[in-house]
Design an enzyme around this catalytic site. Sequence first.
Site, PDB file in Angstrom:
ATOM      1  NE  ARG A 270      -4.415  -0.375   2.320  1.00  0.00           N
ATOM      2  CZ  ARG A 270      -5.274  -1.375   2.554  1.00  0.00           C
ATOM      3  NH1 ARG A 270      -4.852  -2.608   2.728  1.00  0.00           N
ATOM      4  NH2 ARG A 270      -6.574  -1.119   2.615  1.00  0.00           N
ATOM      5  NE  ARG A 327     -10.876   1.613   5.112  1.00  0.00           N
ATOM      6  CZ  ARG A 327     -11.951   0.824   5.031  1.00  0.00           C
ATOM      7  NH1 ARG A 327     -13.107   1.204   5.571  1.00  0.00           N
ATOM      8  NH2 ARG A 327     -11.889  -0.309   4.396  1.00  0.00           N
TER       9      ARG A 327
HETATM   10  P1  AMP Z   1      -8.400  -3.634   4.358  1.00  0.00           P
HETATM   11  O1  AMP Z   1      -9.135  -4.789   4.949  1.00  0.00           O
HETATM   12  O2  AMP Z   1      -7.431  -4.050   3.281  1.00  0.00           O
HETATM   13  O3  AMP Z   1      -9.304  -2.547   3.909  1.00  0.00           O
HETATM   14  O4  AMP Z   1      -7.475  -3.052   5.531  1.00  0.00           O
HETATM   15  C1  AMP Z   1      -8.043  -2.521   6.718  1.00  0.00           C
HETATM   16  C2  AMP Z   1      -7.015  -1.695   7.431  1.00  0.00           C
HETATM   17  O5  AMP Z   1      -5.872  -2.494   7.794  1.00  0.00           O
HETATM   18  C3  AMP Z   1      -6.440  -0.543   6.644  1.00  0.00           C
HETATM   19  O6  AMP Z   1      -7.275   0.593   6.657  1.00  0.00           O
HETATM   20  C4  AMP Z   1      -5.132  -0.298   7.375  1.00  0.00           C
HETATM   21  O7  AMP Z   1      -5.333   0.376   8.584  1.00  0.00           O
HETATM   22  C5  AMP Z   1      -4.681  -1.701   7.705  1.00  0.00           C
HETATM   23  N1  AMP Z   1      -3.854  -2.241   6.604  1.00  0.00           N
HETATM   24  C6  AMP Z   1      -4.173  -3.281   5.783  1.00  0.00           C
HETATM   25  N2  AMP Z   1      -3.179  -3.504   4.898  1.00  0.00           N
HETATM   26  C7  AMP Z   1      -2.239  -2.582   5.142  1.00  0.00           C
HETATM   27  C8  AMP Z   1      -0.983  -2.252   4.556  1.00  0.00           C
HETATM   28  N3  AMP Z   1      -0.505  -2.953   3.504  1.00  0.00           N
HETATM   29  N4  AMP Z   1      -0.271  -1.248   5.087  1.00  0.00           N
HETATM   30  C9  AMP Z   1      -0.723  -0.559   6.136  1.00  0.00           C
HETATM   31  N5  AMP Z   1      -1.901  -0.777   6.712  1.00  0.00           N
HETATM   32  C10 AMP Z   1      -2.663  -1.768   6.244  1.00  0.00           C
END
Ligand code: AMP
Length: 371
Positions: A270, A327
């Site tokens: 990310r 986000r």
């Molecule tokens: P997601 O389920 O992919 O939408 O991720 C939910 C949350 O997890 C994100 O908003 C971040 O806070 C954290 N997160 C997930 N993947 C990453 C990543 N590669 N780098 C940093 N934070 C992450």
Amino acid sequence: MERTVTLFGKRFDHFIPESEILQAVEKMAADIARDYKDEVPVFVGVLNGAYMFVSDFMKHYPHPCELTFVKLGSYRGLTSTGIVETLLDLPEQVAGRHVIILEDIVDTGRTLQELVHLFANKNVRDFKIASLFYKSEIYNGEYPIDYFGLEIPDKFIVGYGLDYKEQGRNLRDIYQLNRQPMINLVLFGKPGAGKGTQAAFLKEKYDLKHISTGDVFRQNIKNGTELGQLAKSYIDKGDLVPDEVTIRMLQGEVEKDPDAAGFIFDGFPRTVAQAEALDEFLRSKEMRIDATIALEAGDEVLLERLLERGKVSGRSDDQDPEKIRNRFEEYNQKTAPLKSYYEEQGKFHSVNGIGEIQEITGRLAAVIESL
Ligand code: AMP
């Protein structure tokens, strides 16, 4: 006879028919019988893999003989661990006797070395090694293989008593592992783009391991681990978890599955720092990203999808439009630059993320199959 068999998601192709194996076993029995016709040898079968070979061998051995077994352990999955332990030791009856080891397969010679060691203080009269399969290419050559049935290349095989993770021993023929080239994909897109939904289909279709960093974080929060506590405050606000923490966690997830046919990275990388760390880490494992596929959809559609999902998932970061917008903002600032990072490597592909789920899976599959 099956052309292929699947064990734990891995494909094994037909390699040596039972008839050829039995012919080789018969010949071994005849050769040994000729050399030992005036003795009563003690055959020592090496469990578990050699049980079928031993059984067929004994049926074809025409003179008086005795049989016992030893059991050693070294293979775990596809690679020899290098640690050989004795699970069932030799009986005393071998002292002063002509001993012939019946092994299913000799590859590096590590198990053989342990067997020779086992006999070192047993005062046997003489000691010979008979192996049904013999991988001459990788054998270290320390001890002579006195009798062997079939010489084979360095392939991982199952069947006729030999296993993969304890399965496949009951196959009558020998099958070899079909090692297809790995496919490693990054699924790219804003929150709500459908990465998780599509990963679930692609994972089945291409037998890949799906790593969702968001899911791993949420699982850790649920289990109250140290990692979960660290990540929680960031996730609750819709901020990214610091790179250092995320990268370490991701590496751990990849290393849990050394036999995987490939990975789908969902929600990682990310940031450019994460992408660079991923490339370097994969390089160290002789792996690479084959493609980064972006699922494209507009903010308003995504906002609506996430609010809908929040009603069922209970995820607090999906229920508050403010957090969702944060986000998106994190994505625009930190993740969007990855598009040019992967474009420069010629790996970036874009797919329309609006439509029926199946239709979108079809678009993704078309990209994967064009690789
Ligand atoms: P997601 O389920 O992919 O939408 O991720 C939910 C949350 O997890 C994100 O908003 C971040 O806070 C954290 N997160 C997930 N993947 C990453 C990543 N590669 N780098 C940093 N934070 C992450």
